[in-house]
Design an enzyme around this catalytic site. Sequence first.
Site, short mmCIF file in Angstrom:
data_model
loop_
_atom_site.label_atom_id
_atom_site.label_comp_id
_atom_site.label_asym_id
_atom_site.label_seq_id
_atom_site.Cartn_x
_atom_site.Cartn_y
_atom_site.Cartn_z
N GLU A 138 4.82 24.40 14.94
CA GLU A 138 6.03 23.80 15.51
C GLU A 138 7.27 24.19 14.69
O GLU A 138 7.15 24.67 13.56
CB GLU A 138 5.87 22.27 15.51
CG GLU A 138 4.64 21.76 16.27
CD GLU A 138 4.75 21.89 17.80
OE1 GLU A 138 5.56 22.70 18.29
OE2 GLU A 138 4.00 21.18 18.50
N HIS A 185 7.42 27.32 19.62
CA HIS A 185 6.22 27.42 18.79
C HIS A 185 5.35 28.60 19.23
O HIS A 185 5.35 29.01 20.38
CB HIS A 185 5.43 26.10 18.75
CG HIS A 185 4.71 25.71 19.99
ND1 HIS A 185 4.51 24.39 20.35
CD2 HIS A 185 4.11 26.44 20.98
CE1 HIS A 185 3.82 24.34 21.47
NE2 HIS A 185 3.57 25.56 21.88
N ASP A 233 -5.94 28.28 18.50
CA ASP A 233 -5.88 26.86 18.12
C ASP A 233 -6.85 26.01 18.91
O ASP A 233 -7.45 26.44 19.90
CB ASP A 233 -4.44 26.34 18.29
CG ASP A 233 -3.75 26.89 19.54
OD1 ASP A 233 -4.45 27.29 20.49
OD2 ASP A 233 -2.51 26.92 19.57
N ASN A 289 9.71 24.87 22.78
CA ASN A 289 10.47 24.68 21.53
C ASN A 289 10.34 25.88 20.60
O ASN A 289 10.75 25.82 19.45
CB ASN A 289 10.00 23.40 20.82
CG ASN A 289 8.54 23.47 20.38
OD1 ASN A 289 7.86 24.48 20.59
ND2 ASN A 289 8.05 22.40 19.78
C1 F6R Z 1 -2.05 28.03 23.18
C2 F6R Z 1 -0.95 28.08 22.22
C3 F6R Z 1 0.43 27.65 22.59
C4 F6R Z 1 0.84 28.01 24.01
C5 F6R Z 1 2.23 27.46 24.31
C6 F6R Z 1 2.66 27.74 25.74
O1 F6R Z 1 -3.25 28.49 22.60
O2 F6R Z 1 -1.16 28.43 21.11
O3 F6R Z 1 1.34 28.19 21.68
O4 F6R Z 1 0.83 29.40 24.15
O5 F6R Z 1 2.23 26.08 24.11
O6 F6R Z 1 1.84 27.01 26.60
P1 F6R Z 1 1.87 27.27 28.19
O7 F6R Z 1 1.31 28.62 28.39
O8 F6R Z 1 0.98 26.20 28.76
O9 F6R Z 1 3.29 27.18 28.59
#
Ligand code: F6R
Length: 250
Positions: A143, A138, A67, A136
């Site tokens: 989401e 995702h 992303d 959450n």
């Molecule tokens: C990042 C992504 C997100 C993160 C998730 C956890 O490319 O796609 O799904 O993996 O938000 O983020 P952290 O690792 O910062 O807790």
Amino acid sequence: MKLIEVQNYDEMSKLASEIIIEQVQTKANSVLGLATGGTPIGMYQYLMKDFTQNKTSYEQVITLNLDEYIGLDKNNPQSYSYFMKEHLFNHINIPENQTYLPSAKSVHDEEAGRNYEKLIESVGGIDMQILGIGENGHIGFNEPGTSFSSTTGIVKLADSTREANARYFTKMEDVPTHAISMGISTIMKSRQIVLLVSGVKKAPILNQLFQTDVNENLPASILKKHPDVTVIADQEALSILKEKKGSVFS
Ligand code: F6R
């Protein structure tokens, strides 16, 4: 889903790096799906260390990130494009034109998602996808409530996701409201998936992931339907799950 328990963030990072290194050593032209955020930073550090010490080559590897924010220039230090260069690409021998992140000109750029799907297909699909998980549930920036059949496209970030990521920005207003993300069905097409989960903040969602059925309110729950998912979780992340299901792990 296969669960591998590790002690802490460092062990998770090391093990994840070893899995990637083995993949690249076995298939020199591997297509890797990569993630950003706090979770994979340690893994990238181990990959860099291995590159320096053992010269594992990424010359033929192709990377496709999950992303990217919409509205941030590639040179903005908060962009995922910048993140990947800083944390990995600038430190290994991967040609820049083999590293891809989705990108969209605006929230109305519907073509961007379709192009990324075509790109993934044209390189033969993703061999190994690395994932983190949002508090959450995702995966990518899909989401809760996102259809499991979603493909790459523009997504609106949940308020809780913007709050969780605000730590990287000066102020909340600077946190983008939208991103372009690989879809859930796109992620599910990866031949192998490695989900990294670390820290006490992830304990509630990891517990939910293992306790609840597959449902769209918990995007990561779809991973239970994938034939080759390895979850690497550390003790803090496992704390609630182990408290409730202690005997399963003992
Ligand atoms: C990042 C992504 C997100 C993160 C998730 C956890 O490319 O796609 O799904 O993996 O938000 O983020 P952290 O690792 O910062 O807790």
